[in-house]
Design a protein around this motif. Structure first.
Motif, PDB file in Angstrom:
ATOM      1  N   GLN A  97      10.007  -7.337  -6.922  1.00  0.00           N
ATOM      2  CA  GLN A  97       9.799  -8.305  -5.841  1.00  0.00           C
ATOM      3  C   GLN A  97       8.479  -9.067  -5.982  1.00  0.00           C
ATOM      4  O   GLN A  97       8.088  -9.811  -5.082  1.00  0.00           O
ATOM      5  N   GLY A  98       7.821  -8.889  -7.120  1.00  0.00           N
ATOM      6  CA  GLY A  98       6.630  -9.677  -7.412  1.00  0.00           C
ATOM      7  C   GLY A  98       5.356  -9.187  -6.752  1.00  0.00           C
ATOM      8  O   GLY A  98       4.393  -9.949  -6.614  1.00  0.00           O
ATOM      9  N   PHE A  99       5.313  -7.897  -6.402  1.00  0.00           N
ATOM     10  CA  PHE A  99       4.142  -7.340  -5.735  1.00  0.00           C
ATOM     11  C   PHE A  99       3.396  -6.387  -6.665  1.00  0.00           C
ATOM     12  O   PHE A  99       3.918  -5.959  -7.700  1.00  0.00           O
ATOM     13  N   THR A 100       2.190  -6.045  -6.262  1.00  0.00           N
ATOM     14  CA  THR A 100       1.450  -4.972  -6.903  1.00  0.00           C
ATOM     15  C   THR A 100       0.899  -4.077  -5.811  1.00  0.00           C
ATOM     16  O   THR A 100       1.134  -4.301  -4.616  1.00  0.00           O
ATOM     17  N   VAL A 101       0.156  -3.042  -6.197  1.00  0.00           N
ATOM     18  CA  VAL A 101      -0.312  -2.029  -5.257  1.00  0.00           C
ATOM     19  C   VAL A 101      -1.827  -2.095  -5.152  1.00  0.00           C
ATOM     20  O   VAL A 101      -2.532  -2.134  -6.162  1.00  0.00           O
ATOM     21  N   ALA A 102      -2.329  -2.085  -3.920  1.00  0.00           N
ATOM     22  CA  ALA A 102      -3.769  -2.042  -3.665  1.00  0.00           C
ATOM     23  C   ALA A 102      -4.101  -0.779  -2.874  1.00  0.00           C
ATOM     24  O   ALA A 102      -3.200  -0.073  -2.379  1.00  0.00           O
ATOM     25  N   ARG A 103      -5.373  -0.505  -2.745  1.00  0.00           N
ATOM     26  CA  ARG A 103      -5.837   0.714  -2.051  1.00  0.00           C
ATOM     27  C   ARG A 103      -5.971   0.428  -0.565  1.00  0.00           C
ATOM     28  O   ARG A 103      -6.707  -0.475  -0.154  1.00  0.00           O
ATOM     29  N   LEU A 104      -5.274   1.205   0.250  1.00  0.00           N
ATOM     30  CA  LEU A 104      -5.259   0.975   1.694  1.00  0.00           C
ATOM     31  C   LEU A 104      -6.660   0.997   2.294  1.00  0.00           C
ATOM     32  O   LEU A 104      -7.010   0.131   3.125  1.00  0.00           O
ATOM     33  N   GLU A 105      -7.478   1.968   1.892  1.00  0.00           N
ATOM     34  CA  GLU A 105      -8.800   2.105   2.491  1.00  0.00           C
ATOM     35  C   GLU A 105      -9.727   0.930   2.190  1.00  0.00           C
ATOM     36  O   GLU A 105     -10.760   0.780   2.852  1.00  0.00           O
ATOM     37  N   ASP A 106      -9.390   0.112   1.188  1.00  0.00           N
ATOM     38  CA  ASP A 106     -10.197  -1.072   0.901  1.00  0.00           C
ATOM     39  C   ASP A 106      -9.933  -2.211   1.894  1.00  0.00           C
ATOM     40  O   ASP A 106     -10.663  -3.206   1.909  1.00  0.00           O
ATOM     41  N   TYR A 107      -8.864  -2.076   2.695  1.00  0.00           N
ATOM     42  CA  TYR A 107      -8.464  -3.169   3.584  1.00  0.00           C
ATOM     43  C   TYR A 107      -8.618  -2.808   5.065  1.00  0.00           C
ATOM     44  O   TYR A 107      -8.397  -3.656   5.924  1.00  0.00           O
ATOM     45  N   VAL A 115      -2.353   4.006 -10.310  1.00  0.00           N
ATOM     46  CA  VAL A 115      -1.827   3.306  -9.139  1.00  0.00           C
ATOM     47  C   VAL A 115      -2.570   3.818  -7.898  1.00  0.00           C
ATOM     48  O   VAL A 115      -2.616   5.025  -7.666  1.00  0.00           O
ATOM     49  N   PRO A 116      -3.138   2.941  -7.076  1.00  0.00           N
ATOM     50  CA  PRO A 116      -3.822   3.404  -5.864  1.00  0.00           C
ATOM     51  C   PRO A 116      -2.828   4.019  -4.872  1.00  0.00           C
ATOM     52  O   PRO A 116      -1.691   3.550  -4.747  1.00  0.00           O
ATOM     53  N   PHE A 117      -3.256   5.058  -4.152  1.00  0.00           N
ATOM     54  CA  PHE A 117      -2.386   5.692  -3.170  1.00  0.00           C
ATOM     55  C   PHE A 117      -3.233   6.432  -2.148  1.00  0.00           C
ATOM     56  O   PHE A 117      -4.409   6.745  -2.392  1.00  0.00           O
ATOM     57  N   THR A 118      -2.614   6.700  -0.999  1.00  0.00           N
ATOM     58  CA  THR A 118      -3.267   7.426   0.088  1.00  0.00           C
ATOM     59  C   THR A 118      -2.369   8.576   0.505  1.00  0.00           C
ATOM     60  O   THR A 118      -1.150   8.426   0.578  1.00  0.00           O
ATOM     61  N   MET A 119      -2.974   9.744   0.788  1.00  0.00           N
ATOM     62  CA  MET A 119      -2.228  10.935   1.179  1.00  0.00           C
ATOM     63  C   MET A 119      -2.475  11.248   2.650  1.00  0.00           C
ATOM     64  O   MET A 119      -3.633  11.324   3.080  1.00  0.00           O
ATOM     65  N   PHE A 120      -1.406  11.428   3.409  1.00  0.00           N
ATOM     66  CA  PHE A 120      -1.484  11.907   4.783  1.00  0.00           C
ATOM     67  C   PHE A 120      -0.967  13.349   4.776  1.00  0.00           C
ATOM     68  O   PHE A 120       0.237  13.583   4.635  1.00  0.00           O
ATOM     69  N   PHE A 123       0.842  -1.187   0.000  1.00  0.00           N
ATOM     70  CA  PHE A 123       0.000   0.000   0.000  1.00  0.00           C
ATOM     71  C   PHE A 123       0.881   1.242   0.000  1.00  0.00           C
ATOM     72  O   PHE A 123       1.765   1.384   0.851  1.00  0.00           O
ATOM     73  N   LEU A 124       0.652   2.140  -0.962  1.00  0.00           N
ATOM     74  CA  LEU A 124       1.461   3.344  -1.102  1.00  0.00           C
ATOM     75  C   LEU A 124       0.830   4.508  -0.346  1.00  0.00           C
ATOM     76  O   LEU A 124      -0.367   4.792  -0.499  1.00  0.00           O
ATOM     77  N   THR A 125       1.645   5.194   0.451  1.00  0.00           N
ATOM     78  CA  THR A 125       1.191   6.376   1.170  1.00  0.00           C
ATOM     79  C   THR A 125       2.206   7.497   0.960  1.00  0.00           C
ATOM     80  O   THR A 125       3.412   7.267   0.952  1.00  0.00           O
ATOM     81  N   PHE A 126       1.689   8.716   0.778  1.00  0.00           N
ATOM     82  CA  PHE A 126       2.535   9.896   0.556  1.00  0.00           C
ATOM     83  C   PHE A 126       2.209  10.927   1.630  1.00  0.00           C
ATOM     84  O   PHE A 126       1.040  11.272   1.846  1.00  0.00           O
TER      85      PHE A 126
END
Length: 284
Positions: free
Chosen positions: A273-283, A126-131, A104-107
Motif C-alpha cells: 500500500q506504499g507505506f513504511t514503518v516509523a517509531r511511535l514514540e517519535d511522534y 523495523v521500529p515497533f512498540t510493545m504493550f 506504527f507497529l505495536t505488539f
C-alpha cells in the motif's frame, strides 16, 4: 641530550630568520605518532558504500521472503501530539496526525516468546512498540529485554489483562499502576503509554492512567490477524499515521502460523500500500 634533539634545535636557530613554524624539537617517540585527523571537511559517503548498505538491506529482507520497506523519514522536529496534554486529561489516540506515508507497529500481551522474532527484528530493523501484560511476560522477562535492546518501546497493557470496564476505579488503578511499577523495575523506564485490553476503557480508566503517570491511551486503526488485516474504516486501506495492532502469538493461536510469518504478512500489506514503518514514540 639526544643528538637528534640537539640537531633539531640547531636547525631552528639557523632558520630563525626564515619560517619559524614546525621547529619545535620532537622526541623520537613523538616523531612516530600519526598526524591528527583533519576535520576541515566532512567525509562524503561513497556511492559504493551506499550501494553496499542497500544491498545489505535487500539481503536481510530477502531472507524473510520480503521486499524492503522504504527507510522511515526523520522524526518530526515538533511532535504532532504533544504530551502530556494540557489540563492533565489523558488523550485517547488511534492514529497520529501526519501527511507522511508511515504507520506504527505495536505488539500486545507477550504470550509468545519466539526467538526467531528477535532475529527478524534485529535483521530488518523495523521500529515497533510493545504493550506488555505482566501475567503474559513473567515467565521470561529477559526475552522482552532483548527486544527492548533492539529499540522496541516498552509500554503498559495491565497486570492481568482484564476488561477494565468491568472493574471499579480502585481496581483499574491497581492494574495500571501495578504494571507501571513492574515495567519500571524490570526495564528501567516508566511507560508513558497505556493500551487497555480489548480496547475497552471508560473515564475511570482515563483518571487511573493519569494518576499512574500515563500520558496517553493508545488504541489502533488496524489489527493484524494471520494473513490479513482487519480495518476500522470502510475503504479497507491504511492511512498516514495509522497505529497497527498485532500480538505476541504463536502457532497454537495462529492456526500453525509462526509469529515471524504473521509479521512478514503484515509487512507485505504495508509495503503493497506504499507505506513504511516509523517509531511511535517519535511522534507522541
Amino acid at each position: 641530550m639526544d643528538r637528534r634533539i640537539r640537531g633539531a634545535a640547531l636547525a631552528c636557530v639557523l632558520l630563525a630568520t626564515g619560517v619559524a613554524t614546525g621547529c619545535t624539537a620532537k622526541s623520537p617517540a613523538e616523531s612516530r605518532r600519526p598526524a591528527a585527523p583533519s576535520h576541515s571537511a566532512s567525509p562524503t559517503p561513497s556511492p559504493r558504500g551506499e550501494a553496499g548498505a542497500r544491498a545489505g538491506v535487500e539481503a536481510a529482507y530477502a531472507k524473510w521472503g520480503l521486499e524492503p520497506l522504504a527507510a522511515p523519514p526523520a522524526p518530526p522536529n515538533a511532535k504532532p501530539i504533544a504530551l502530556p496534554a494540557a489540563g492533565g486529561r489523558v488523550p485517547v489516540i488511534s492514529e497520529i496526525p501526519t501527511q507522511q506515508k508511515v504507520v506504527f507497529l505495536t505488539f500486545d500481551d507477550g504470550a509468545e516468546k519466539d526467538p526467531e522474532f528477535v532475529t527478524m527484528m534485529r535483521e530488518l530493523k523495523v521500529p515497533f512498540t510493545m504493550f506488555l501484560t505482566d501475567s503474559a511476560i513473567s515467565a521470561d522477562y529477559g526475552y522482552f529485554g532483548g527486544l527492548q535492546a533492539l529499540g522496541g518501546g516498552v509500554q503498559n497493557h495491565t497486570l492481568t489483562h482484564p476488561n477494565l470496564r468491568t472493574l471499579g476505579a480502585a481496581a483499574q488503578k491497581q492494574e495500571i499502576c501495578g504494571q507501571q511499577t513492574k515495567l519500571k523495575n524490570r526495564y528501567g523506564t516508566l511507560p508513558r503509554l497505556f493500551r487497555p485490553p480489548y480496547g475497552n476503557w471508560n473515564e475511570d480508566t482515563r483518571a487511573a492512567a493519569a494518576s499512574c503517570g500515563v500520558e496517553a491511551i493508545v488504541l489502533w486503526r488496524e489489527s493484524m490477524q494471520i494473513k490479513n488485516m482487519q480495518y476500522q474504516r470502510g475503504d479497507k486501506k491504511l492511512h498516514p499515521g495509522d497505529i497497527v495492532l498485532a500480538h505476541f502469538r504463536g502457532p497454537s493461536e495462529l492456526k500453525g502460523t509462526t509469529m515471524t510469518e504473521m509479521t512478514a504478512n503484515l509487512l507485505r500489506h504495508i509495503r503493497e500500500q506504499g507505506f513504511t514503518v516509523a517509531r511511535l514514540e517519535d511522534y507522541l
